[in-house]
Design a protein around this motif. Structure first.
Motif, PDB file in Angstrom:
ATOM      1  N   ILE A  27      83.898  32.787  48.070  1.00 51.74           N
ATOM      2  CA  ILE A  27      83.993  31.332  47.986  1.00 51.74           C
ATOM      3  C   ILE A  27      83.023  30.668  48.965  1.00 51.74           C
ATOM      4  O   ILE A  27      82.447  29.622  48.679  1.00 51.74           O
ATOM      5  CB  ILE A  27      85.441  30.865  48.276  1.00 51.74           C
ATOM      6  CG1 ILE A  27      86.422  31.479  47.312  1.00 51.74           C
ATOM      7  CG2 ILE A  27      85.551  29.353  48.304  1.00 51.74           C
ATOM      8  CD1 ILE A  27      86.177  31.160  45.870  1.00 51.74           C
ATOM      9  N   HIS A  28      82.834  31.282  50.124  1.00 53.31           N
ATOM     10  CA  HIS A  28      81.952  30.704  51.147  1.00 53.31           C
ATOM     11  C   HIS A  28      80.479  30.743  50.747  1.00 53.31           C
ATOM     12  O   HIS A  28      79.676  29.980  51.281  1.00 53.31           O
ATOM     13  CB  HIS A  28      82.149  31.419  52.479  1.00 53.31           C
ATOM     14  CG  HIS A  28      83.537  31.307  53.005  1.00 53.31           C
ATOM     15  ND1 HIS A  28      84.131  30.113  53.344  1.00 53.31           N
ATOM     16  CD2 HIS A  28      84.482  32.262  53.233  1.00 53.31           C
ATOM     17  CE1 HIS A  28      85.357  30.314  53.766  1.00 53.31           C
ATOM     18  NE2 HIS A  28      85.602  31.616  53.702  1.00 53.31           N
ATOM     19  N   ALA A  57      71.582  31.932  54.596  1.00 50.99           N
ATOM     20  CA  ALA A  57      72.672  32.647  55.275  1.00 50.99           C
ATOM     21  C   ALA A  57      72.177  33.991  55.800  1.00 50.99           C
ATOM     22  O   ALA A  57      72.493  34.378  56.939  1.00 50.99           O
ATOM     23  CB  ALA A  57      73.856  32.835  54.325  1.00 50.99           C
ATOM     24  N   TYR A  58      71.388  34.686  55.002  1.00 48.78           N
ATOM     25  CA  TYR A  58      70.860  35.992  55.411  1.00 48.78           C
ATOM     26  C   TYR A  58      69.931  35.848  56.613  1.00 48.78           C
ATOM     27  O   TYR A  58      70.051  36.578  57.592  1.00 48.78           O
ATOM     28  CB  TYR A  58      70.140  36.662  54.238  1.00 48.78           C
ATOM     29  CG  TYR A  58      69.624  38.029  54.571  1.00 48.78           C
ATOM     30  CD1 TYR A  58      70.487  39.119  54.616  1.00 48.78           C
ATOM     31  CD2 TYR A  58      68.281  38.242  54.851  1.00 48.78           C
ATOM     32  CE1 TYR A  58      70.035  40.378  54.937  1.00 48.78           C
ATOM     33  CE2 TYR A  58      67.811  39.500  55.177  1.00 48.78           C
ATOM     34  CZ  TYR A  58      68.682  40.571  55.220  1.00 48.78           C
ATOM     35  OH  TYR A  58      68.229  41.819  55.547  1.00 48.78           O
ATOM     36  N   ARG A  64      78.077  28.999  57.181  1.00 41.19           N
ATOM     37  CA  ARG A  64      78.479  27.681  57.671  1.00 41.19           C
ATOM     38  C   ARG A  64      79.618  27.198  56.775  1.00 41.19           C
ATOM     39  O   ARG A  64      79.424  26.996  55.590  1.00 41.19           O
ATOM     40  CB  ARG A  64      77.295  26.727  57.630  1.00 41.19           C
ATOM     41  CG  ARG A  64      76.284  27.075  58.694  1.00 41.19           C
ATOM     42  CD  ARG A  64      75.108  26.114  58.734  1.00 41.19           C
ATOM     43  NE  ARG A  64      74.183  26.516  59.770  1.00 41.19           N
ATOM     44  CZ  ARG A  64      73.274  27.483  59.645  1.00 41.19           C
ATOM     45  NH1 ARG A  64      73.174  28.144  58.528  1.00 41.19           N
ATOM     46  NH2 ARG A  64      72.473  27.792  60.645  1.00 41.19           N
ATOM     47  N   VAL A  65      80.786  27.055  57.362  1.00 38.93           N
ATOM     48  CA  VAL A  65      81.966  26.646  56.605  1.00 38.93           C
ATOM     49  C   VAL A  65      82.537  25.368  57.195  1.00 38.93           C
ATOM     50  O   VAL A  65      82.394  25.102  58.384  1.00 38.93           O
ATOM     51  CB  VAL A  65      83.045  27.750  56.570  1.00 38.93           C
ATOM     52  CG1 VAL A  65      82.535  28.998  55.875  1.00 38.93           C
ATOM     53  CG2 VAL A  65      83.520  28.094  57.958  1.00 38.93           C
ATOM     54  N   ARG A  74      81.082  21.463  60.641  1.00 36.74           N
ATOM     55  CA  ARG A  74      81.000  22.826  60.114  1.00 36.74           C
ATOM     56  C   ARG A  74      81.105  23.824  61.253  1.00 36.74           C
ATOM     57  O   ARG A  74      80.700  23.547  62.361  1.00 36.74           O
ATOM     58  CB  ARG A  74      79.688  23.036  59.362  1.00 36.74           C
ATOM     59  CG  ARG A  74      79.631  22.227  58.084  1.00 36.74           C
ATOM     60  CD  ARG A  74      78.366  22.553  57.305  1.00 36.74           C
ATOM     61  NE  ARG A  74      78.445  21.902  56.028  1.00 36.74           N
ATOM     62  CZ  ARG A  74      78.686  22.532  54.884  1.00 36.74           C
ATOM     63  NH1 ARG A  74      78.849  23.823  54.860  1.00 36.74           N
ATOM     64  NH2 ARG A  74      78.743  21.866  53.753  1.00 36.74           N
ATOM     65  N   THR A  75      81.637  24.975  60.912  1.00 40.45           N
ATOM     66  CA  THR A  75      81.763  26.067  61.858  1.00 40.45           C
ATOM     67  C   THR A  75      80.855  27.193  61.390  1.00 40.45           C
ATOM     68  O   THR A  75      80.720  27.426  60.196  1.00 40.45           O
ATOM     69  CB  THR A  75      83.229  26.568  61.894  1.00 40.45           C
ATOM     70  OG1 THR A  75      84.061  25.486  62.281  1.00 40.45           O
ATOM     71  CG2 THR A  75      83.403  27.717  62.848  1.00 40.45           C
ATOM     72  N   GLU A  76      80.228  27.875  62.331  1.00 37.37           N
ATOM     73  CA  GLU A  76      79.391  29.020  61.989  1.00 37.37           C
ATOM     74  C   GLU A  76      80.162  30.301  62.252  1.00 37.37           C
ATOM     75  O   GLU A  76      80.733  30.490  63.319  1.00 37.37           O
ATOM     76  CB  GLU A  76      78.102  29.007  62.809  1.00 37.37           C
ATOM     77  CG  GLU A  76      77.146  27.922  62.407  1.00 37.37           C
ATOM     78  CD  GLU A  76      75.812  28.003  63.125  1.00 37.37           C
ATOM     79  OE1 GLU A  76      75.662  28.816  64.073  1.00 37.37           O
ATOM     80  OE2 GLU A  76      74.909  27.250  62.731  1.00 37.37           O
TER      81      GLU A  76
END
Length: 104
Positions: A27-28, A57-58, A64-65, A74-76
């Protein structure tokens, strides 16, 4: 139990095996339906992961959510080894549309 990740848009790509908890992780990575180049509707168990988002992301090594406690920030989260392998698979095979299948 585990999950097989299949490429829908590149069916010649070999499926990859992920742990069952990947069902919540995916989902992220997923692009919401109808956003950017994602289809408006996907079948159950299917997800769209934009190539650009997978690459970001890679490269960054983080997800980042949106925080459930503070929707404005957002949180990493550092990528797990399995999540990193998933992103490598997507990028290597140029996959964006995936389907999950439960396996024992």
């Amino acid at each position: 139990m585990s999950v097989l990740v299949h490429s829908v848009d590149r069916p010649e790509t070999p499926a990859m095996k992920m742990p069952d908890r990947f069902r919540t992780d995916v989902i992220h990575f997923a692009t919401p339906a109808g956003m950017f180049d994602a289809p408006d509707k996907l079948n159950n168990g299917e997800y769209w992961v934009r190539r650009e988002d997978a690459q970001q992301a890679y490269d960054d090594g983080v997800l980042r959510v949106v925080s459930i406690l503070d929707s404005e920030n957002r949180t990493e989260l550092e990528l797990s080894e399995e999540q990193e392998i998933f992103l490598e698979w997507l990028l290597e095979h140029e996959v964006q549309h995936i389907r999950l299948e439960s396996v024992r």
